[in-house]
Design an enzyme around this catalytic site. Structure first.
Site, PDB file in Angstrom:
ATOM      1  N   LEU A   1     -30.292 -10.659  12.737  1.00 37.70           N
ATOM      2  CA  LEU A   1     -29.975 -11.536  13.862  1.00 37.70           C
ATOM      3  C   LEU A   1     -28.659 -12.212  13.516  1.00 37.70           C
ATOM      4  O   LEU A   1     -28.480 -12.666  12.380  1.00 37.70           O
ATOM      5  CB  LEU A   1     -31.072 -12.587  14.064  1.00 37.70           C
ATOM      6  N   ASP A   2     -27.726 -12.287  14.459  1.00 35.99           N
ATOM      7  CA  ASP A   2     -26.437 -12.886  14.130  1.00 35.99           C
ATOM      8  C   ASP A   2     -26.571 -14.395  13.943  1.00 35.99           C
ATOM      9  O   ASP A   2     -27.617 -14.992  14.198  1.00 35.99           O
ATOM     10  CB  ASP A   2     -25.374 -12.533  15.174  1.00 35.99           C
ATOM     11  N   LYS A   3     -25.502 -15.007  13.499  1.00 32.50           N
ATOM     12  CA  LYS A   3     -25.514 -16.415  13.112  1.00 32.50           C
ATOM     13  C   LYS A   3     -26.012 -17.328  14.220  1.00 32.50           C
ATOM     14  O   LYS A   3     -26.732 -18.308  13.961  1.00 32.50           O
ATOM     15  CB  LYS A   3     -24.112 -16.844  12.674  1.00 32.50           C
TER      16      LYS A   3
END
Length: 238
Positions: free
Chosen positions: A104-106
């Protein structure tokens, strides 16, 4: 044994991440650059990953579910010293060599699986598994339902075809419902949901993964973990 399988079984990273490291020249076998698919003998060959010797096969398999908060990246190391999801782990897991099964991205949050079981990680992340990931998404403006069939057919972005397997508009009476959709994916390309909507002029304001296969995120506080047993792991593939 194939080298990428050996690296994953040592608990260093998943097979797909091992392949990336091999392509980038970060893996050596007996002092020479490794090749994807190369056969090695764990008892005789010296395998070095990121400057560290791979030692033995992990016997104690650990599988965790995390409710990832925003602001953390899914990486075992970052040159800019960003906060990673591994910084959130309590003992004894904080000292283990775990890696993420998919990312999952930041700025995204929700269900994330961490493990040192390379074979399991490969089964979860490989497209052939057909495991569907479900996300709740809020956009910057009201969703035009005409874009739904476009995203189901797929859009090209940077040479990749990005495609949702299902998109469900929010029909609740909430004020922001017209901007919300549920998105199903059965592949895991980098920032896929954000990129596919951006290609059609939308901006993703919130993104939360709440289900992987049959495993649903529930009763895990944000930033916390749950140790998954056999029954929980089986749900992923149900």
């Amino acid at each position: 044994m194939r080298i990428q399988k050996y690296i994953s079984q040592c608990g260093i990273c998943s097979r797909r991440e091992a392949e990336r490291k091999i392509l980038e020249g970060d893996v050596l076998v007996n002092g020479s650059l490794a090749q994807i698919g190369q056969d090695i003998n764990p008892d005789k060959d010296k395998v070095v990953v990121d400057g560290v010797v791979a030692r033995g096969v992990v016997e104690d398999k650990v599988v965790l579910a995390m409710n990832k908060p925003k602001g953390y990246i899914c990486s075992n190391g970052d040159p800019f010293k960003a906060q990673t999801v591994f910084d959130l782990l309590p003992e004894p897991f904080s000292t283990m060599k775990l890696f993420c099964c998919g990312r999952l991205d930041k700025n995204s949050q929700g269900l994330l699986i961490l493990t040192n079981d390379g074979d399991l990680a490969n089964k979860i992340t490989h497209p052939s598994s057909g495991i569907v990931k479900r996300y709740r998404v809020m956009l910057n403006r009201e969703v035009d339902t005409k874009i739904i069939p476009i995203l189901l057919r797929g859009v090209m972005c940077d040479g990749e075809k990005l495609r949702a397997s299902k998109i469900i508009p929010d029909t609740s009476p909430n004020d922001d419902a017209p901007r919300r959709v549920e998105v199903w994916l059965n592949q895991g390309r980098k920032r896929e949901i954000r990129r596919m909507f951006e290609s059609l002029g939308y901006y993703v304001k919130e993104l939360k993964r709440f289900q992987i296969g049959g495993l649903v995120l529930k009763k895990i506080p944000e930033g916390s973990i749950k140790v998954l047993g056999k029954a929980d792991i089986a749900k992923i593939f149900s």
